[in-house]
Design a protein around this motif. Structure first.
Motif, PDB file in Angstrom:
ATOM      1  N   GLN A  78       1.050  -0.942   0.483  1.00  0.00           N
ATOM      2  CA  GLN A  78      -0.220   0.213  -0.002  1.00  0.00           C
ATOM      3  C   GLN A  78       1.163   1.197  -0.169  1.00  0.00           C
ATOM      4  OE1 GLN A  78      -2.168   1.071   3.729  1.00  0.00           O
ATOM      5  NE2 GLN A  78      -4.069   1.199   2.646  1.00  0.00           N
ATOM      6  N   GLN A  79       2.409   1.403   1.114  1.00  0.00           N
ATOM      7  CA  GLN A  79       3.509   2.347   0.540  1.00  0.00           C
ATOM      8  C   GLN A  79       3.860   2.679  -0.789  1.00  0.00           C
ATOM      9  OE1 GLN A  79       2.790   4.771   3.508  1.00  0.00           O
ATOM     10  NE2 GLN A  79       1.047   3.291   4.093  1.00  0.00           N
ATOM     11  N   ILE A  80       4.142   1.686  -1.062  1.00  0.00           N
ATOM     12  CA  ILE A  80       4.031   1.711  -2.509  1.00  0.00           C
ATOM     13  C   ILE A  80       4.016   1.984  -3.358  1.00  0.00           C
ATOM     14  CG2 ILE A  80       5.501   0.363  -4.093  1.00  0.00           C
ATOM     15  CD1 ILE A  80       6.620  -1.232  -2.258  1.00  0.00           C
ATOM     16  N   ALA A  81       2.320   1.567  -3.694  1.00  0.00           N
ATOM     17  CA  ALA A  81       1.724   2.624  -4.000  1.00  0.00           C
ATOM     18  C   ALA A  81       1.369   3.791  -3.951  1.00  0.00           C
ATOM     19  CB  ALA A  81       0.092   1.012  -3.883  1.00  0.00           C
ATOM     20  N   LEU A  82       1.502   4.346  -3.178  1.00  0.00           N
ATOM     21  CA  LEU A  82       1.057   5.289  -2.731  1.00  0.00           C
ATOM     22  C   LEU A  82       2.199   6.460  -3.491  1.00  0.00           C
ATOM     23  CD1 LEU A  82      -1.060   5.371   0.692  1.00  0.00           C
ATOM     24  CD2 LEU A  82      -1.399   6.368  -1.414  1.00  0.00           C
ATOM     25  N   GLY A  83       3.560   5.846  -3.473  1.00  0.00           N
ATOM     26  CA  GLY A  83       4.469   6.275  -3.460  1.00  0.00           C
ATOM     27  C   GLY A  83       3.981   6.871  -5.123  1.00  0.00           C
ATOM     28  N   LEU A  84       4.501   5.331  -6.041  1.00  0.00           N
ATOM     29  CA  LEU A  84       4.253   5.169  -7.432  1.00  0.00           C
ATOM     30  C   LEU A  84       3.822   6.072  -7.631  1.00  0.00           C
ATOM     31  CD1 LEU A  84       5.267   0.969  -7.717  1.00  0.00           C
ATOM     32  CD2 LEU A  84       6.718   3.285  -8.090  1.00  0.00           C
ATOM     33  N   SER A  85       2.181   6.050  -7.114  1.00  0.00           N
ATOM     34  CA  SER A  85       0.998   6.593  -7.616  1.00  0.00           C
ATOM     35  C   SER A  85       0.809   6.493  -9.133  1.00  0.00           C
ATOM     36  CB  SER A  85       0.696   7.816  -7.909  1.00  0.00           C
ATOM     37  OG  SER A  85       0.064   8.738  -7.995  1.00  0.00           O
ATOM     38  N   PRO A  86       0.194   4.673  -9.344  1.00  0.00           N
ATOM     39  CA  PRO A  86      -0.053   4.071 -10.576  1.00  0.00           C
ATOM     40  C   PRO A  86      -1.514   4.703 -10.563  1.00  0.00           C
ATOM     41  CG  PRO A  86      -0.281   2.398  -8.844  1.00  0.00           C
ATOM     42  CD  PRO A  86       0.326   3.733  -8.473  1.00  0.00           C
ATOM     43  N   GLU A  87      -2.165   4.846 -12.083  1.00  0.00           N
ATOM     44  CA  GLU A  87      -3.325   5.002 -12.566  1.00  0.00           C
ATOM     45  C   GLU A  87      -4.285   3.559 -12.086  1.00  0.00           C
ATOM     46  OE1 GLU A  87      -1.196   7.439 -15.107  1.00  0.00           O
ATOM     47  OE2 GLU A  87      -0.777   5.082 -14.918  1.00  0.00           O
ATOM     48  N   THR A  88      -3.543   1.641 -11.559  1.00  0.00           N
ATOM     49  CA  THR A  88      -4.557   1.258 -10.782  1.00  0.00           C
ATOM     50  C   THR A  88      -3.737   0.571 -10.225  1.00  0.00           C
ATOM     51  OG1 THR A  88      -5.916   2.065 -12.999  1.00  0.00           O
ATOM     52  CG2 THR A  88      -6.353  -0.492 -12.022  1.00  0.00           C
ATOM     53  N   LEU A 121      -5.596   4.608  -0.917  1.00  0.00           N
ATOM     54  CA  LEU A 121      -5.385   4.588  -2.532  1.00  0.00           C
ATOM     55  C   LEU A 121      -7.407   5.404  -3.385  1.00  0.00           C
ATOM     56  CD1 LEU A 121      -4.753   1.000  -2.604  1.00  0.00           C
ATOM     57  CD2 LEU A 121      -2.699   2.694  -3.159  1.00  0.00           C
ATOM     58  N   HIS A 122      -7.627   5.228  -3.065  1.00  0.00           N
ATOM     59  CA  HIS A 122      -8.625   6.288  -4.059  1.00  0.00           C
ATOM     60  C   HIS A 122      -8.940   7.710  -3.370  1.00  0.00           C
ATOM     61  CE1 HIS A 122     -12.158   2.272  -4.194  1.00  0.00           C
ATOM     62  NE2 HIS A 122     -10.324   2.631  -5.175  1.00  0.00           N
ATOM     63  N   ALA A 123      -8.758   7.602  -2.439  1.00  0.00           N
ATOM     64  CA  ALA A 123      -8.188   8.863  -1.982  1.00  0.00           C
ATOM     65  C   ALA A 123      -6.924   9.990  -2.771  1.00  0.00           C
ATOM     66  CB  ALA A 123      -8.015   9.285  -0.263  1.00  0.00           C
ATOM     67  N   ASN A 124      -5.820   9.240  -3.143  1.00  0.00           N
ATOM     68  CA  ASN A 124      -5.252   9.965  -4.087  1.00  0.00           C
ATOM     69  C   ASN A 124      -5.256   9.829  -5.889  1.00  0.00           C
ATOM     70  OD1 ASN A 124      -2.332  10.408  -1.766  1.00  0.00           O
ATOM     71  ND2 ASN A 124      -3.703   8.964  -1.329  1.00  0.00           N
TER      72      ASN A 124
END
Length: 241
Positions: A78-88, A121-124
Motif C-alpha cells: 500500500q505504501q509503495i503504491a501511494l509513492g508510485l501513484s500508478p493509474e490502477t 489509494l482512492h483518496a490519492n
C-alpha cells in the motif's frame, strides 16, 4: 473499444534466473508501449521473485502509458503504491509456493477490510481493481468493497482440458461480465489468454482491458517483441465493445 495491457513480469523472470542485468523489463515496457500497449502491468511480489522495486520506479518514470500495479493487500505494498501513484492497482492473492497466480482473491466476508485498505489509494486518485474468479459471490463482494474494476481470472478457461470444460468456464466468465456490468463495475480479463483462446471474446461487450503477458513474451522469442505486441493489439482492436 477494449484495449491491451502488457505484463512484463516474465522478462524480469528471465533476468532473475541468472540474477543479472538482462533482459531489461523497463526496455520491454517501452517497446510494448511503442507497439500499441495502452498499459503496462507489473506485479511486485512480496518475495521479489521477478519484478523489483527499481523496475516499477523506472517504468513509472519513463513510460507514457498507464501503469497497472499488481500487488498483495499488505501495508508494505500500500505504501509503495501511494509513492508510485500508478493509474490502477490490482489486488491479487499470493502464495509462496505457486509458480504463478493460481486463482482469484477471496473477497467474501472481507468487503470492509478491502474497502478500508483501498480508501487511501482512492483518496490519492488511484483506481482499484480486484482479481477474482467469475463467481457471483465474489463479484458481489468486490462491488461491496468499492472497487471500480474487477479483473476476471481467465486461467481456468485457458487451462481447460477439453472442449466441454472450456465451454463451461467460458459461460461462467460471460455470466460474470454481465453481472459485473449490472452492478456498475468495469471488467478486465486476464491470465492465460493467448492468440487463440482470446478469440472467444471477439463479440463480447463490456470488457475494458485485456491483461496479457506470458503468451506475448513467448511469441516474442520467435518473432520479436514489437511484432508480438502488435499482433495481439491488432486482435484486440477488432473486438466490439
Amino acid at each position: 473499444m477494449p484495449v491491451l495491457c502488457v505484463n512484463v513480469d516474465h522478462v524480469a523472470t528471465l533476468r532473475q534466473a541468472r540474477m543479472g542485468i538482462e533482459p531489461e523489463p523497463v526496455t520491454a515496457a517501452y517497446m510494448a508501449e511503442l507497439a500499441g500497449a495502452v498499459g503496462i502491468i507489473t506485479h511486485l511480489r512480496e518475495d521479489r521473485r521477478h519484478i523489483q522495486d527499481r523496475d516499477v520506479e523506472l517504468i513509472r518514470a519513463t513510460c507514457n502509458t498507464r501503469l497497472h500495479f499488481e500487488m498483495a493487500a499488505t501495508e508494505e505494498m500500500q505504501q509503495i503504491a501511494l509513492g508510485l501513484s500508478p493509474e490502477t492497482v490490482c489486488l491479487v492473492p499470493e502464495k509462496r509456493e505457486e509458480l504463478t497466480t493460481e486463482g482469484g482473491l477471496n473477497c467474501v466476508g472481507r468487503e470492509q477490510h478491502f474497502k478500508d485498505y483501498l480508501a487511501p489509494l482512492h483518496a490519492n486518485g488511484i483506481r482499484s481493481s480486484l482479481f477474482i474468479d467469475a463467481d457471483p459471490q465474489q463479484i458481489e463482494a468486490a462491488h461491496a468493497a468499492g472497487a471500480e474494476f474487477i479483473e476476471i481470472h481467465t486461467g481456468h478457461y485457458a487451462d481447460a482440458k477439453d472442449m466441454n470444460q472450456r465451454k463451461n468456464e467460458l459461460e461462467k466468465i460471460l455470466a460474470g461480465i454481465r453481472q459485473a456490468q449490472d452492478l456498475g463495475l468495469k471488467v478486465n480479463l486476464g491470465h492465460g489468454l493467448n492468440y487463440r483462446n482470446i478469440l472467444a471474446f471477439k463479440n463480447v461487450t463490456g470488457i475494458s482491458e485485456y491483461s496479457i503477458g506470458h503468451s506475448i513474451m513467448a511469441r516474442a522469442i520467435f518473432v520479436g517483441l514489437d511484432r508480438a505486441v502488435r499482433d495481439m493489439a491488432d486482435i484486440v482492436r477488432t473486438f466490439a465493445d
